[in-house]
Design a protein around this motif. Structure first.
Motif, short mmCIF file in Angstrom:
data_model
loop_
_atom_site.label_atom_id
_atom_site.label_comp_id
_atom_site.label_asym_id
_atom_site.label_seq_id
_atom_site.Cartn_x
_atom_site.Cartn_y
_atom_site.Cartn_z
N ASP A 1 -1.16 2.57 -11.47
CA ASP A 1 -1.96 3.55 -12.19
C ASP A 1 -1.31 4.92 -12.05
O ASP A 1 -1.45 5.59 -11.03
N ASN B 1 3.70 16.03 -11.52
CA ASN B 1 4.53 14.86 -11.21
C ASN B 1 4.54 13.88 -12.37
O ASN B 1 5.58 13.31 -12.73
N ASN C 1 -2.87 8.44 -10.88
CA ASN C 1 -3.00 8.93 -9.51
C ASN C 1 -1.96 10.00 -9.17
O ASN C 1 -2.02 10.61 -8.10
N LEU C 2 -0.98 10.21 -10.06
CA LEU C 2 0.02 11.25 -9.84
C LEU C 2 -0.58 12.61 -10.15
O LEU C 2 -1.52 12.74 -10.93
N SER C 3 0.00 13.64 -9.56
CA SER C 3 -0.42 14.99 -9.92
C SER C 3 0.02 15.26 -11.36
O SER C 3 0.98 14.64 -11.85
N GLN D 1 0.83 -1.20 0.00
CA GLN D 1 0.00 0.00 0.00
C GLN D 1 0.86 1.26 0.00
O GLN D 1 0.49 2.30 0.53
N LYS E 1 2.64 4.59 -1.20
CA LYS E 1 2.15 5.71 -2.02
C LYS E 1 3.28 6.60 -2.55
O LYS E 1 3.06 7.30 -3.55
N GLU E 2 4.44 6.59 -1.93
CA GLU E 2 5.54 7.47 -2.37
C GLU E 2 6.79 6.65 -2.62
O GLU E 2 7.23 5.88 -1.76
N PRO F 1 -0.45 1.56 -4.78
CA PRO F 1 -1.28 2.72 -5.11
C PRO F 1 -0.47 4.02 -5.05
O PRO F 1 -0.76 4.92 -4.26
N ILE F 2 0.53 4.14 -5.89
CA ILE F 2 1.49 5.23 -5.82
C ILE F 2 0.86 6.55 -6.27
O ILE F 2 0.22 6.63 -7.32
N THR F 3 1.07 7.59 -5.45
CA THR F 3 0.56 8.93 -5.78
C THR F 3 1.68 9.95 -5.95
O THR F 3 1.41 11.08 -6.36
N LYS F 4 2.91 9.55 -5.62
CA LYS F 4 4.02 10.49 -5.77
C LYS F 4 5.30 9.74 -6.12
O LYS F 4 5.67 8.77 -5.47
#
Length: 546
Positions: free
Chosen positions: A519, A527, A522-524, A469, A471-472, A493-496
């Protein structure tokens, strides 16, 4: 002399030739078995050189009723083959819905494939329970495989084989069902009142006392059928479980032959998200619904009758439905308490295993005296184990049920490979003292974040943490890992993504950075743009991203 045969006669001849050939090559007869067993009883005679005579070795494969259904045969030269009994072969032939018995070989292959994959339970279940389902799905497959709607629609199904009309490209029954399920029967239309026909049927059996709805919130419900009709009628073609097929005894045997601790029949928990009632196929977070859980036999299956208690599948369900997690904690806590009161130890209760998976703890459901005495015994056993962490079931239990367990206390500091995969860990422990460790793996652990760089050995070369899980990635400071040439953070679930850290790493040793099944949406936006530029390797450094 020439003989002229009709087309029907030719089909009969082809069928008999095929079945006879397969019987000869895949069946061990009673006479052959008797001969082998007799040979095993005889006293071995020594060869002149002093060696022993080699004989064919026969290992039985037993069904759930304890009766042999097949054998693993090892020849004198050590070559292994898989044989079935005459009775089982006849059942396979009977399950083939085609006139020329063209699917018998495929069914034999499915059985053998499960055995070669080391899945004995699934192999036995296929021949002992699933042949009626095989008959049903193969009949549908044979009926639709030449139709245009199948040829054009089936390739769009998840995990569809390259040639959907070739039965040999389907690895097992759940794979076949996942492709042909839309072609089984017809969808029922709802009434004008807009109420789902599935819900109407379920409510009917609930009102009749033949089923129970034991949990419900705005997103999901749990339905327990108490009769075969309550299992078959509402669920229909929603799943491929043998327990929802009328005319068989599996629903009854699962419940009556695997009792709860109090002696009552066990329950089959059917988990149904609200989307199921819309009549659509439902796949959420990679899980195909509805689900069916039967804790007494350790089966947590998706709609295709395939286990989803692996690769983070159950974790995804719990994460999506918090109320479901709380419900099963209460349910399993009560069952575990009764189980231990009946004599099961802390590590022997099958319900405690699943209580842990749903986030519960043994200490919450049993007395302090019993718990503390059991824990001390388990700690002693854990400290005496050697070998891979995953094989230390005592340590695994301590980690899941007690606080303050320091995993590294049970490891040799000279190890070069540290593998924590499939252990329940929200955070990786400090392993910086393992100076020789160059390969670190922690796949499918439930990690919430990467460890700080100070927790890692300086000379790590391969860092793999998939299916968690996280994220970074990678963390600031990871540029210190100057010897690391592979980082794999797939299925998170990487967001950064810290691109500046990657840019420094690829100028050192990093040659491969893997984010498979991540996916990037989910990045900005900023980013994502920065990472895509890095991915293109604008300076031609020569690293690989995937």
């Amino acid at each position: 002399m020439k003989y002229i045969v009709s087309e029907n006669q030719l089909k009969i001849l082809l069928k008999e030739d095929r079945v006879t050939f397969l019987r000869t090559n895949n069946v061990i007869t009673k006479d052959e078995l008797k001969k082998y067993k007799q040979a095993e009883k005889e006293v071995s005679t020594e060869r002149p050189e002093g060696g022993m005579k080699k004989r064919v070795k026969i290992e039985p494969i037993q069904g759930h009723d304890g009766v042999d259904i097949g054998y693993i045969v090892t020849s004198k030269k050590g070559k292994q083959s898989i044989k079935v009994t005459e009775e089982v072969f006849d059942e396979i032939v009977e399950a083939d819905p085609t006139g020329n018995k063209s699917f018998v070989q495929w069914m034999l292959g499915v059985f053998g494939r499960h055995l070669k994959d080391g899945d004995m339970d699934q192999a036995v279940r296929f021949l002992s329970e699933d042949l009626p389902e095989a008959n049903e799905y193969l009949e549908v497959f044979d009926r639709v495989r030449k139709k245009k709607v199948f040829k054009t629609g089936a390739p769009n199904r998840p995990n569809a084989p390259t040639n959907v009309t070739d039965i040999n490209q389907y690895k097992d029954l759940s794979h076949l069902y996942s492709i042909v399920s839309p072609f089984i029967g017809t969808d029922e239309e709802g009434d004008d009142d807009g109420v789902s026909p599935i819900w109407k049927k379920m409510k009917k059996y609930i009102d009749l006392g033949h089923a129970r709805m034991v949990y419900r919130d705005n997103d999901v419900l749990v339905y327990i059928p108490d009769t075969i009709e309550a299992s078959c009628d509402p669920l229909g073609n929603l799943s491929s479980w043998c327990t929802r097929r009328e005319g068989n005894s599996y629903f009854k045997s699962y419940r009556e032959n695997n009792k709860k601790p109090d002696g009552s029949n066990s329950d089959l928990y059917v988990i149904m998200p609200k989307e199921v009632f819309d009549g659509e196929e439902v796949t959420l977070d990679g899980i195909e619904y509805p689900l069916q859980f039967h804790f007494e036999t350790g089966q947590l299956h998706n709609k295709n009758n395939a286990s989803m208690d692996r690769d983070g599948g159950l974790r995804n369900v719990i994460s999506r439905y918090g109320g479901l997690k709380d419900f099963f904690q209460r349910e399993l806590g009560a069952l575990a308490t009764a189980d231990i009161e009946e004599g099961s130890g802390l590590m022997d209760s099958r319900y405690l295993k699943y209580l842990n998976k749903f986030g519960g703890k043994a200490k919450d459901v049993i007395s302090d005296e019993v718990y503390n005495k059991g824990v001390e015994s388990i700690r002693k056993l854990a400290s005496e184990q050697t070998g891979p962490l995953q094989n230390n079931r005592y340590l695994q239990w301590l980690m899941e049920n007690t606080d303050g367990v320091i995993v590294t206390d049970y490891l040799d500091k000279s190890m070069s490979v540290l593998d924590f995969s499939n252990m329940t860990l929200e955070e990786l422990p400090d392993i910086s003292a393992f100076k020789n460790a160059t390969r670190i793996s922690a796949n499918n652990c439930g990690l919430l974040r990467l460890p700080p760089v100070d927790y890692l050995p300086n000379d790590v070369e391969v860092l793999t943490m998939t299916g968690n899980q996280i994220k970074e990635v990678p963390l600031k400071g990871y540029s210190k890992l100057k010897n690391c040439f592979v980082m794999n953070f797939g299925k998170n679930p990487i967001t950064k993504i810290n691109v500046p850290v990657l840019e420094k790493l690829v100028r050192e040793a990093l040659a491969r950075f893997v984010l498979a099944d991540v996916d990037l949406g989910n990045l900005s936006p900023a980013n994502l743009k920065s990472y895509q530029k890095f991915e293109s390797d604008p300076e031609g450094i020569g690293y690989l991203v995937a």
